[in-house]
Write an enzyme that holds these catalytic residues in place. Structure first.
Site, PDB file in Angstrom:
ATOM      1  N   SER A  26       0.822  -1.218   0.000  1.00  0.00           N
ATOM      2  CA  SER A  26       0.000   0.000   0.000  1.00  0.00           C
ATOM      3  C   SER A  26       0.853   1.264   0.000  1.00  0.00           C
ATOM      4  O   SER A  26       0.342   2.357  -0.263  1.00  0.00           O
ATOM      5  CB  SER A  26      -0.929   0.008   1.210  1.00  0.00           C
ATOM      6  OG  SER A  26      -1.903  -1.005   1.114  1.00  0.00           O
TER       7      SER A  26
ATOM      8  N   GLY B 181      -4.243  -2.077  -0.914  1.00  0.00           N
ATOM      9  CA  GLY B 181      -3.414  -1.740  -2.053  1.00  0.00           C
ATOM     10  C   GLY B 181      -3.178  -0.244  -2.137  1.00  0.00           C
ATOM     11  O   GLY B 181      -3.757   0.539  -1.381  1.00  0.00           O
TER      12      GLY B 181
ATOM     13  N   GLY C 208      -2.524   3.675  -4.226  1.00  0.00           N
ATOM     14  CA  GLY C 208      -3.046   4.503  -5.306  1.00  0.00           C
ATOM     15  C   GLY C 208      -4.468   4.979  -5.100  1.00  0.00           C
ATOM     16  O   GLY C 208      -5.088   4.792  -4.054  1.00  0.00           O
TER      17      GLY C 208
ATOM     18  N   CYS D 197      -9.130  -1.817   3.412  1.00  0.00           N
ATOM     19  CA  CYS D 197      -8.380  -0.673   2.890  1.00  0.00           C
ATOM     20  C   CYS D 197      -8.807  -0.335   1.456  1.00  0.00           C
ATOM     21  O   CYS D 197      -9.922   0.108   1.253  1.00  0.00           O
ATOM     22  CB  CYS D 197      -6.881  -0.939   3.009  1.00  0.00           C
ATOM     23  SG  CYS D 197      -5.868   0.550   2.857  1.00  0.00           S
ATOM     24  N   LEU D 198      -7.961  -0.540   0.448  1.00  0.00           N
ATOM     25  CA  LEU D 198      -8.367  -0.268  -0.929  1.00  0.00           C
ATOM     26  C   LEU D 198      -9.572  -1.123  -1.302  1.00  0.00           C
ATOM     27  O   LEU D 198     -10.484  -0.659  -1.999  1.00  0.00           O
ATOM     28  CB  LEU D 198      -7.206  -0.525  -1.896  1.00  0.00           C
ATOM     29  CG  LEU D 198      -7.514  -0.313  -3.386  1.00  0.00           C
ATOM     30  CD1 LEU D 198      -7.935   1.126  -3.667  1.00  0.00           C
ATOM     31  CD2 LEU D 198      -6.308  -0.691  -4.247  1.00  0.00           C
TER      32      LEU D 198
ATOM     33  N   GLN E 294     -12.595   0.626  -0.089  1.00  0.00           N
ATOM     34  CA  GLN E 294     -12.933   1.773  -0.916  1.00  0.00           C
ATOM     35  C   GLN E 294     -13.555   1.340  -2.240  1.00  0.00           C
ATOM     36  O   GLN E 294     -14.539   1.939  -2.708  1.00  0.00           O
ATOM     37  CB  GLN E 294     -11.677   2.610  -1.158  1.00  0.00           C
ATOM     38  CG  GLN E 294     -11.079   3.186   0.121  1.00  0.00           C
ATOM     39  CD  GLN E 294      -9.617   3.577  -0.027  1.00  0.00           C
ATOM     40  OE1 GLN E 294      -9.023   3.444  -1.096  1.00  0.00           O
ATOM     41  NE2 GLN E 294      -9.023   4.060   1.054  1.00  0.00           N
TER      42      GLN E 294
ATOM     43  N   ASN F  96      -3.291   2.626   7.201  1.00  0.00           N
ATOM     44  CA  ASN F  96      -2.395   3.112   6.157  1.00  0.00           C
ATOM     45  C   ASN F  96      -3.232   3.459   4.939  1.00  0.00           C
ATOM     46  O   ASN F  96      -3.487   2.618   4.090  1.00  0.00           O
ATOM     47  CB  ASN F  96      -1.346   2.053   5.798  1.00  0.00           C
ATOM     48  CG  ASN F  96      -0.534   2.461   4.578  1.00  0.00           C
ATOM     49  OD1 ASN F  96      -0.482   3.637   4.229  1.00  0.00           O
ATOM     50  ND2 ASN F  96       0.077   1.504   3.915  1.00  0.00           N
TER      51      ASN F  96
ATOM     52  N   GLY G 217      -4.544   7.032   2.281  1.00  0.00           N
ATOM     53  CA  GLY G 217      -4.570   8.450   1.956  1.00  0.00           C
ATOM     54  C   GLY G 217      -5.849   8.864   1.258  1.00  0.00           C
ATOM     55  O   GLY G 217      -6.029  10.033   0.919  1.00  0.00           O
ATOM     56  N   PHE G 218      -6.742   7.886   1.018  1.00  0.00           N
ATOM     57  CA  PHE G 218      -8.053   8.155   0.436  1.00  0.00           C
ATOM     58  C   PHE G 218      -9.107   7.638   1.411  1.00  0.00           C
ATOM     59  O   PHE G 218      -8.838   6.761   2.230  1.00  0.00           O
ATOM     60  CB  PHE G 218      -8.210   7.456  -0.919  1.00  0.00           C
ATOM     61  CG  PHE G 218      -7.363   8.038  -2.013  1.00  0.00           C
ATOM     62  CD1 PHE G 218      -7.887   8.939  -2.931  1.00  0.00           C
ATOM     63  CD2 PHE G 218      -6.021   7.688  -2.133  1.00  0.00           C
ATOM     64  CE1 PHE G 218      -7.102   9.471  -3.939  1.00  0.00           C
ATOM     65  CE2 PHE G 218      -5.223   8.214  -3.140  1.00  0.00           C
ATOM     66  CZ  PHE G 218      -5.768   9.119  -4.047  1.00  0.00           C
TER      67      PHE G 218
ATOM     68  N   HIS H 293      -6.511  -1.959   9.293  1.00  0.00           N
ATOM     69  CA  HIS H 293      -5.841  -3.220   8.974  1.00  0.00           C
ATOM     70  C   HIS H 293      -5.963  -4.194  10.149  1.00  0.00           C
ATOM     71  O   HIS H 293      -5.160  -4.151  11.083  1.00  0.00           O
ATOM     72  CB  HIS H 293      -4.362  -2.976   8.646  1.00  0.00           C
ATOM     73  CG  HIS H 293      -4.137  -2.474   7.263  1.00  0.00           C
ATOM     74  ND1 HIS H 293      -3.645  -3.265   6.262  1.00  0.00           N
ATOM     75  CD2 HIS H 293      -4.388  -1.262   6.703  1.00  0.00           C
ATOM     76  CE1 HIS H 293      -3.567  -2.563   5.130  1.00  0.00           C
ATOM     77  NE2 HIS H 293      -4.013  -1.349   5.385  1.00  0.00           N
TER      78      HIS H 293
ATOM     79  N   GLU I 237      -5.216  -7.241  10.361  1.00  0.00           N
ATOM     80  CA  GLU I 237      -4.167  -8.257  10.455  1.00  0.00           C
ATOM     81  C   GLU I 237      -3.060  -7.856  11.426  1.00  0.00           C
ATOM     82  O   GLU I 237      -2.203  -8.678  11.772  1.00  0.00           O
ATOM     83  CB  GLU I 237      -3.571  -8.537   9.078  1.00  0.00           C
ATOM     84  CG  GLU I 237      -2.532  -7.552   8.575  1.00  0.00           C
ATOM     85  CD  GLU I 237      -3.103  -6.227   8.108  1.00  0.00           C
ATOM     86  OE1 GLU I 237      -2.322  -5.299   7.832  1.00  0.00           O
ATOM     87  OE2 GLU I 237      -4.356  -6.122   8.009  1.00  0.00           O
TER      88      GLU I 237
END
Length: 396
Positions: free
Chosen positions: A63, A256, A258, A285-286, A289, A327, A329-330, A369, A371
């Site tokens: 990520s 992930g 981006g 996370c990703l 989203q 972790n 940023g979006f 996260h 985990e």
């Protein structure tokens, strides 16, 4: 891009004779220090992580692709490095910034000095800088582009580095999942690490999960196996038909890097087909989203993001507060979610969305996260919730 300019002092060059590193930011800030690891320069979005341990796991977290990590904890290196704490075989981060020189390892699990590990993995770092000042700068101005340069001679073209930072496009609109996803389908049956036995192996298979790898951390896959799941890992671009050939009992959407909207251009049609199957889905996370986007929600770039192992998250269903590892940023825009998707978790730092669940389907996701690699283990129950959803669905 930025209209900031370098100060005359910055253009004068290194302030001390023994300087071997420099960090130049897109707002014109210049930090001089001591380079380590590989020589050369590296560019990325600079972000800060507040964890006090787990630097090896952080640097190998996919990520962090496209990012330079500014560690707020001043003593990095005291655990050394080893082959067990990798989240993927190659570091995803583009560089690192630390306050003090890398410390000597003082841990029985260390098999390599962290300085050697950084160099062997071709990472570029800088030490001896005021990391708290950089953190405050990010909190004030938001995500900045940074360039770290390491030269044993101490000679730098600061103006050229600044221009390089200003021209970098940033993570908005950038799809990085394709850079970190696995290249081939693979089976996973390794379970979590224990102090006596190391990593374990799946013994009793309760279900078969297909995990879509947008940049999955290995410990997430271990946690899935820990609940009794046989896991088949497929790349981010695998077609829905190829996924269904594995005859899964459920789908997992991984973390992930981006911009989720950019990754969604190819991921969302497949996720929407997954939703139509009625099978349980879990995203982190990703993956969280992307799941929100698949239901018609929206995401946005955060001012500074959340990165660290000390983030309080509240489960709105129970009122319980969990200390979590984050972790990202979006974030998901909670106001954009449809009526059949409810918010299950929120950040107690800023009330941003940290979890959603679908009211009429066995589908849920979280931003944090669970985990715990690195970080607290308060949220492991989410993996068990996913397995419970699968077991219930199999009995229908």
């Amino acid at each position: 891009m930025t209209d900031s300019k370098l100060s005359a002092d910055a253009l004068k060059g290194r302030p001390y004779d023994d300087i071997t590193g420099v960090l130049v930011l897109s707002d014109g800030s210049v930090f001089w220090g001591y380079g380590f690891g590989a020589s050369g320069d590296t560019i990325g979005e600079i972000c800060f992580n507040t964890s006090i341990t787990g630097y090896q796991e952080i640097l190998t977290d996919p990520s962090y692709a496209g990012q330079i990590i500014n560690f707020t904890f001043p003593h990095i290196g005291n655990v050394g490095a080893n082959i067990e704490d990798l989240e993927t075989q190659n570091p995803a981060a583009r560089g690192l910034v630390i306050r003090e020189d890398i410390t000597e390892p003082a841990n029985y699990r260390s098999s390599e000095h962290f300085a050697e590990w950084v160099k062997n993995n071709k990472l570029i770092g800088i030490s001896g800088v005021d990391t708290r000042s950089i953190t405050r700068l990010i909190k004030e101005k938001g995500a900045l582009t940074g360039v770290i340069a390491h030269s044993p001679t101490g000679e730098f073209d600061v103006a050229a580095l600044f221009e390089q930072a200003c021209k970098w496009p940033g993570l908005n609109g950038m799809d990085l999942a394709k850079e970190v996803t696995c290249q081939e389908t693979k089976d996973w049956d390794e379970t979590r690490w224990s102090i006596k036995e190391g990593f374990g192996k799946l013994e009793v298979e309760k279900a078969h999960i297909v995990a879509v790898d947008y940049g999955a951390k290995d410990n997430i896959l271990r946690c899935l196996s820990e609940t009794g799941a046989k896991v088949t890992v497929v790349s981010a671009t695998t077609s829905f038909d190829d996924i269904m050939k594995h005859n899964p009992d459920g789908f997992f959407l991984s973390n992930g890097p981006g911009d989720p909207a950019a990754t969604g251009e190819y991921a969302l049609p497949i996720i929407k087909q997954m939703i139509e199957t009625g099978l349980p889905i879990f995203g982190i996370c990703l993956g969280h989203q992307l799941l929100a986007l698949a239901f018609g929600g929206k995401t946005y770039k955060m001012h500074q993001g959340h990165r660290g192992a000390n983030h309080p998250v509240q489960d709105l269903r129970t009122g319980k507060v969990e200390i979590t590892s984050m972790n990202h940023g979006f974030s998901v825009d909670g106001d954009s979610l449809p009526e059949n998707v409810s918010i299950s978790h929120i950040s107690l730092f800023d009330k941003t969305v940290c979890g959603i669940e679908v009211k009429d389907k066995p589908i849920f996701s979280v931003q944090q996260h669970p985990e715990a690699s690195p970080g607290p283990q308060d949220s492991f129950y989410l993996f068990e919730q996913f397995m419970d959803n699968i077991q219930k669905h199999k009995t229908l």
